[in-house]
Design a protein around this motif. Sequence first.
Motif, PDB file in Angstrom:
ATOM      1  N   HIS A  86      31.556  29.958  49.929  1.00 46.67           N
ATOM      2  CA  HIS A  86      31.431  28.499  49.891  1.00 46.67           C
ATOM      3  C   HIS A  86      32.725  27.817  50.316  1.00 46.67           C
ATOM      4  O   HIS A  86      33.819  28.292  50.026  1.00 46.67           O
ATOM      5  CB  HIS A  86      30.943  27.997  48.529  1.00 46.67           C
ATOM      6  CG  HIS A  86      31.801  28.302  47.343  1.00 46.67           C
ATOM      7  ND1 HIS A  86      32.739  27.420  46.866  1.00 46.67           N
ATOM      8  CD2 HIS A  86      31.859  29.385  46.517  1.00 46.67           C
ATOM      9  CE1 HIS A  86      33.315  27.937  45.787  1.00 46.67           C
ATOM     10  NE2 HIS A  86      32.814  29.134  45.557  1.00 46.67           N
ATOM     11  N   GLN A  90      36.335  22.775  43.617  1.00 47.38           N
ATOM     12  CA  GLN A  90      36.263  21.986  42.390  1.00 47.38           C
ATOM     13  C   GLN A  90      37.170  20.761  42.510  1.00 47.38           C
ATOM     14  O   GLN A  90      38.157  20.785  43.246  1.00 47.38           O
ATOM     15  CB  GLN A  90      36.795  22.841  41.221  1.00 47.38           C
ATOM     16  CG  GLN A  90      35.823  23.874  40.736  1.00 47.38           C
ATOM     17  CD  GLN A  90      34.839  23.305  39.727  1.00 47.38           C
ATOM     18  OE1 GLN A  90      35.191  22.516  38.869  1.00 47.38           O
ATOM     19  NE2 GLN A  90      33.591  23.721  39.844  1.00 47.38           N
ATOM     20  N   ASP A 125      39.197  30.278  45.104  1.00 54.23           N
ATOM     21  CA  ASP A 125      37.770  29.926  44.897  1.00 54.23           C
ATOM     22  C   ASP A 125      37.394  28.773  45.777  1.00 54.23           C
ATOM     23  O   ASP A 125      37.552  27.621  45.399  1.00 54.23           O
ATOM     24  CB  ASP A 125      37.556  29.610  43.415  1.00 54.23           C
ATOM     25  CG  ASP A 125      36.115  29.320  43.067  1.00 54.23           C
ATOM     26  OD1 ASP A 125      35.242  29.587  43.898  1.00 54.23           O
ATOM     27  OD2 ASP A 125      35.865  28.841  41.947  1.00 54.23           O
ATOM     28  N   GLU A 158      28.306  25.032  46.306  1.00 50.63           N
ATOM     29  CA  GLU A 158      28.297  26.040  45.236  1.00 50.63           C
ATOM     30  C   GLU A 158      28.811  25.456  43.928  1.00 50.63           C
ATOM     31  O   GLU A 158      28.257  25.699  42.866  1.00 50.63           O
ATOM     32  CB  GLU A 158      29.143  27.255  45.645  1.00 50.63           C
ATOM     33  CG  GLU A 158      28.874  28.503  44.803  1.00 50.63           C
ATOM     34  CD  GLU A 158      29.599  28.522  43.465  1.00 50.63           C
ATOM     35  OE1 GLU A 158      29.163  29.264  42.571  1.00 50.63           O
ATOM     36  OE2 GLU A 158      30.607  27.805  43.298  1.00 50.63           O
ATOM     37  N   GLU A 159      29.861  24.661  44.033  1.00 48.02           N
ATOM     38  CA  GLU A 159      30.481  24.139  42.805  1.00 48.02           C
ATOM     39  C   GLU A 159      29.633  23.067  42.127  1.00 48.02           C
ATOM     40  O   GLU A 159      29.977  22.609  41.041  1.00 48.02           O
ATOM     41  CB  GLU A 159      31.890  23.607  43.100  1.00 48.02           C
ATOM     42  CG  GLU A 159      32.881  24.652  43.625  1.00 48.02           C
ATOM     43  CD  GLU A 159      33.254  25.731  42.606  1.00 48.02           C
ATOM     44  OE1 GLU A 159      32.674  25.794  41.521  1.00 48.02           O
ATOM     45  OE2 GLU A 159      34.151  26.531  42.946  1.00 48.02           O
ATOM     46  N   HIS A 432      39.608  26.753  39.192  1.00 49.79           N
ATOM     47  CA  HIS A 432      39.119  25.554  38.484  1.00 49.79           C
ATOM     48  C   HIS A 432      40.216  24.870  37.655  1.00 49.79           C
ATOM     49  O   HIS A 432      39.962  23.850  37.027  1.00 49.79           O
ATOM     50  CB  HIS A 432      37.912  25.850  37.553  1.00 49.79           C
ATOM     51  CG  HIS A 432      36.679  26.263  38.276  1.00 49.79           C
ATOM     52  ND1 HIS A 432      35.415  26.077  37.764  1.00 49.79           N
ATOM     53  CD2 HIS A 432      36.496  26.859  39.481  1.00 49.79           C
ATOM     54  CE1 HIS A 432      34.505  26.547  38.617  1.00 49.79           C
ATOM     55  NE2 HIS A 432      35.141  27.032  39.658  1.00 49.79           N
TER      56      HIS A 432
HETATM   57 MN    MN Z   1      34.118  27.882  41.385  1.00 54.80          MN
END
Ligand code: MN
Length: 462
Positions: A86, A90, A125, A158-159, A432
Amino acid sequence: MKNTTSYIENNKDRFLSELVELLKIPSISADSAYKADVLRTAEAVKERLEQAGCDTVEICPTAGYPIVYGEKIINKDLPTVLVYGHYDVQPADPLELWDSAPFEPVIKTTELHPEGAIFARGACDDKGQMYMHVKALEFMTSTDQLPCNVKFMIEGEEEVGSVNLSTFVKENREKLSNDVILISDTGMIAKDTPSITTGLRGLSYVEVEVTGPNRDLHSGLYGGAVANPINVLTKMIASLHDENNHITIPGFYDKVEELSQEERAEMAKAPFSLDDYKKALDIDDVYGEAGYTTNERNSIRPTLDVNGIWGGYIGEGAKTVIASKAYAKISMRLVPGQEWEEITELFKNHFESIAPKAVKVKVKPHHGGQGYVTPTDNIGYQAAAKAYTDTFGKAPIPQRGGGSIPIVALFEKELDSKIILMGFGLDSDAIHSPNEHFGVFNYLKGIETIPLFYKYFTELSK
Ligand code: MN
Ligand code: BES
Ligand code: MN
């Protein structure tokens, strides 16, 4: 594979600077103020996939943010690897807790990363981990060593629960057909201890609203005589766990798959130091469900956590007020067996039932997803294990993860293939959180390991 390490050595500065450029775009899917940035990131990913050797790359629109789809088909008779990742990230807040700006990436050394780590939102991420796959493809195409077909599906939601990806997958089964799905969006046990994530938890995310009187009231004039929504909400939330930290929602555990003593003993063999764990978080003790170890609590057991709670006066000084409303956001991490829609329903019924008559309660479901476990007796797992063994000099440890990638269970169902979770992040990467980072070592190790997965998967498919 030939020349992997020299290719990486010769190109590593560019690999890093390209990732830095990608990290500069604040692709926060949760906040509509960043819409243009999210869309710009999709364009950037498309360009990178083209440069890396994909034959066709398209930006596929959805009801939300688009999915970047790319492919390189070299021979229909060869196996096909589908890479998922992704490009959204975030939100970066609280900004004041960052040592450097979240979208102005810097490479700094840390105790754990003497080679340096990239600090930015999305570094690990998932932009950093997703981009390892793009660079692995570049290496394979430019050295003429791509052993099979490859497809990329990189999403931008995705988040926020991948709500539109399921429709895309269902409508594009043929296009997405593959022999294995490869994802780097998880972590590994330690820098020198590779692991393969064999399970993810499911999720049910809800928001609750408790309304008392029809307006904010003077806490002296009315205090004691009407329900204070904040008092009530916190009491209701507190009642959701008993003294053993079991969740009290009736039926919550009914479908939880219990692991056998043998499986639990196997899990307990993974290296883990409770002291280091506590030290890393600066806590004097851990806390959780009675009868389970820390590693069990955060992987094979379901949970319920308040993620945010608000209401009333939180400005400077004091204001004597009974607020009309109080709110909380609650996540439940689920394990295989539990159906997320059913759990959401159980939560809603229970939460409404425990509310005193003096308040009104609304439960608003946000999103969710099923948990996932993957067997290790398939060629995808074996190919990944061989790849790690080559690059780390030791076999990876299978490990069930605590996080969620809600779409993974749907991939298996709709596309009928196994998902291999080759994560290169570390728990200490602060995903995150403020100061998210990704080790340069981990990034380059990923680029080195991924092509070997392709090689072994193709060999084992014969
Ligand atoms: Mn994540
Ligand atoms: N990459 C994470 C999930 C993850 C991280 C799994 C580390 C295992 C180890 C993913 O981007 C994520 O954050 N997922 C969300 C779910 C989503 C619906 C917001 C999560 O787990 O909170
Ligand atoms: Mn992720």
